[in-house]
Enzyme design. Structure first.
Site, mmCIF file in Angstrom:
data_model
loop_
_atom_site.group_PDB
_atom_site.id
_atom_site.type_symbol
_atom_site.label_atom_id
_atom_site.label_comp_id
_atom_site.label_asym_id
_atom_site.label_seq_id
_atom_site.Cartn_x
_atom_site.Cartn_y
_atom_site.Cartn_z
ATOM 1 N N MET A 8 0.792 -1.103 -0.036
ATOM 2 C CA MET A 8 -0.020 -0.004 0.126
ATOM 3 C C MET A 8 0.871 1.373 0.103
ATOM 4 S SD MET A 8 -2.923 -1.360 2.529
ATOM 5 C CE MET A 8 -1.906 -2.200 3.566
ATOM 6 N N GLN A 68 8.776 -4.444 -4.652
ATOM 7 C CA GLN A 68 7.875 -4.233 -5.816
ATOM 8 C C GLN A 68 8.509 -3.292 -6.569
ATOM 9 O OE1 GLN A 68 3.807 -2.293 -6.101
ATOM 10 N NE2 GLN A 68 3.132 -4.538 -6.204
ATOM 11 N N CYS A 98 -1.620 -0.354 -9.793
ATOM 12 C CA CYS A 98 -1.742 0.772 -9.030
ATOM 13 C C CYS A 98 -2.736 1.866 -9.709
ATOM 14 C CB CYS A 98 -0.450 1.397 -8.958
ATOM 15 S SG CYS A 98 -0.553 3.262 -8.194
#
Length: 309
Positions: A8, A68, A98
């Site tokens: 996140m 990531q 995203c």
């Protein structure tokens, strides 16, 4: 089953990852994304967004962390993936989900869902560059504004040699609005041989069981739900009830101690308000605390309120 903590951006930073994994139940963490454009990024960028690289890429409680990357250039993504592995990352995850407008305008994240061929080329380049014993995973949504190409996208990732795939069961345009369309994960699972991790709208053990039935997936990735109920990983595994408010408040104070020890202190008021907004979804005490904290701008005032409430 495995439970993975979601990447996140701007929320699950290293202190938050450390705190949530200290509660336990997580089998893997995926870091916030590192944005790749047109260069091999310096090591300091990797350490800034994945501080766990300093500790064999584990959180303090020993949960492995996978870094990531987000980008659309196959060569630069591959070079930065190699650097991530050389620095100690537990594999590489590729962000194709995203929904942030700033990212999408530059053809990153979920924007690539409109280009399965680009997703294939990026994934293949990274897979070929990274040692075979290191996993290369990807995270997608069901599409940009419709779900008609979700199988094509997943098959492109499989054909490129990815190790596993996380599917957030909504399109980019659906953002975070319920419901999550778990049944589409089942369609992807039937059309590929990839190990699939289900993601989206899992706030409780009951949600997990419904997701498991609809998607056919045992493995799950927790995002906003993990912020709402800090021991949700244990809850979805059927091992614990949601933790008591007193325990949540202790975690809020611990998180505050993590966040105010560096230059990041200037972001602390916004960060703690953001977390409290999630906690308020489950805890009435959290809602009352959020209403008090949201008008405060001073770190000392917020800390005093947390400790005295």
């Amino acid at each position: 089953m495995r439970v993975v903590l979601a990447p996140m951006e701007g929320v699950a930073d290293a202190p938050m990852r450390a705190l949530l994994t200290s509660v336990g139940g997580y089998d893997l963490v995926v870091s916030e994304f590192i944005r790749v454009v047109d260069q091999l990024l310096p090591e300091k960028v990797f350490f800034r967004l994945c501080a766990e690289l300093k500790y064999q890429c584990n959180t303090a409680s020993g949960t492995p962390v996978r870094l990531q990357l987000l980008g659309q250039d196959p060569n630069w993504m591959a070079e930065n993936a190699v650097r991530a592995i050389e620095l100690g990352s537990r594999g590489v995850d590729l962000n194709y989900g995203c929904p942030a407008p700033m990212v999408n305008r530059s053809n990153g994240g979920a924007a690539l869902l409109k280009e399965p061929e680009t997703i294939y080329r990026v994934t293949k380049a990274v897979r070929e560059a990274v040692p075979a014993d290191k996993p290369v995973s990807a995270k997608i949504r069901l599409g940009w504004d419709d779900k008609s190409r979700c199988i094509e996208i997943a098959q492109a990732i499989e054909a490129a040699g990815a190790s596993e795939l996380t599917v957030h069961a909504r399109t980019k345009e659906e953002a975070y609005r319920p419901p999550a369309h778990w049944e589409y994960i089942a369609k992807i699972k039937q059309a590929t041989q990839l190990p699939i991790i289900a993601n989206g709208e899992i706030w409780s053990r009951e949600d997990y069981l419904k997701c498991q039935q609809a998607s056919g997936c045992d493995d799950v990735m927790l995002g906003r739900g993990a912020l709402t109920v800090p021991n949700l990983a244990h809850v979805v595994k059927g091992l614990q009830a949601p933790m008591a408010w007193a325990e949540v408040k202790t975690l809020l104070i611990q998180y505050s101690d993590f966040e105010i020890v560096s230059e990041k202190e200037k972001y602390y008021p916004a960060r703690i308000k953001q977390w409290l907004r999630f906690i308020a979804r489950h805890y009435s005490e959290g809602e009352q605390l959020f209403l008090q904290v949201r008008v405060l701008k001073n770190t000392k005032q917020i800390l005093s309120l947390l400790k005295d409430s």
